[in-house]
Enzyme design. Sequence first.
Site, PDB file in Angstrom:
ATOM      1  N   LYS A  22       0.851  -1.326  -0.076  1.00 58.44           N
ATOM      2  CA  LYS A  22       0.080   0.017   0.035  1.00 58.44           C
ATOM      3  C   LYS A  22       0.615   1.247  -0.085  1.00 58.44           C
ATOM      4  O   LYS A  22       0.591   2.195  -0.755  1.00 58.44           O
ATOM      5  CB  LYS A  22      -0.733   0.088   1.084  1.00 58.44           C
ATOM      6  N   GLN A  74      -4.245  -1.285   9.703  1.00 58.96           N
ATOM      7  CA  GLN A  74      -4.179  -2.560   8.993  1.00 58.96           C
ATOM      8  C   GLN A  74      -4.914  -3.599   9.978  1.00 58.96           C
ATOM      9  O   GLN A  74      -4.571  -3.523  11.316  1.00 58.96           O
ATOM     10  CB  GLN A  74      -2.737  -2.783   8.907  1.00 58.96           C
ATOM     11  N   ASP A 100     -10.339   3.757   4.403  1.00 63.27           N
ATOM     12  CA  ASP A 100     -10.687   2.378   4.556  1.00 63.27           C
ATOM     13  C   ASP A 100     -12.338   2.394   4.258  1.00 63.27           C
ATOM     14  O   ASP A 100     -12.795   1.093   4.127  1.00 63.27           O
ATOM     15  CB  ASP A 100     -10.070   1.679   5.335  1.00 63.27           C
TER      16      ASP A 100
END
Length: 294
Positions: A54, A98, A121
């Site tokens: 990412k 994460q 997200d």
Amino acid sequence: MSATLIDGEVIAVRMRAEIAAQVQQFTEQHHYAPGLGVVLVGDDPASQMYVRMKRKNCKEVGIESYAHYLPADATQAQVEEAVLSLNQDTKVHGILVQLPLPKHLNEEAVLNLISLEKDADGIHPLNMGLLAMRGREPLFTPATPTGCLVLLKEMNVPIAGANAVVVGRSNIVGMPVALMLTRENATVTICHSKTRDLPSYLREADIVIAAIGLPEFIKGDWLKPGAVVIDVGTNKIDDATAEKGYRYVGDVELESAQAVVKAITKVPGGVGPLTRTMLLANTMKAAYRLTAKA
Ligand code: NDP
């Protein structure tokens, strides 16, 4: 019939070029780059790899990434502090925590802290709630489900009126992708571990989204001829013939499925590249929104 193998990387590369152009324009206008804050707790190799990829994609398009790497035994307070500092940081427009977090941490409490406007997200409960409501718009939609929808649209798959079966109901994939397909007017069935006779649902499905986490679980003869399959599953299996001694497979048995369906995503290289690209797109969206308000 041999199915088309859907290559997400090709689509993602094109979309990242578009995002890079937006980033360049933004950076020239504001004299600073859009920023993504990343919180990674612990040393799980898969999570470390996802974060590495990412951040690499951020760099490619010109988004600055600011990482907080915390040890596996980090306290709840330390993780929350990392999120709060990213919320405050004006250079940071999007935040990614994460997942999964180590078991001793309260994931819900951490995610609830992410500023709604930096929820790159798209998994803040309020964004999810807005996604579920008619006539409301979430600020962001979650990366993987958005990637699934992009793939379907790129393949010109008719969604409105189609029978879509989503296998899996997690907060990050199954449930939001089912909500997004419903918004696109598909008739959506959500299957899960307690579903009786999964093949009977799949045989009626024009669109299948598989997000289970069980290697090659869904067999070709469970699927409807001509269906389109988006295989989100990414499962590591031992393979003595592979260079590294392992390889990744999806939740769908590719070989038997390919003989039946119209199109199916590659694993790896199908949904994954789109997931990372949607995170960049959401960061850009957040940067526009936050700077417009400032
Ligand atoms: P979760 O483990 O959170 O959810 C799995 C879901 O599958 C659950 O809803 C579970 O049902 C359901 N399930 C389990 N067993 C069965 C079964 N026998 N029959 C039907 N349904 C079953 O997984 P995630 O959603 O986080 O991830 C799913 C997969 O997608 C994983 O392989 C993961 O690695 C991959 N992934 C890939 C991404 C990408 O970008 N390519 C991004 C995110 C995930 P129940 O709710 O009843 O327990």
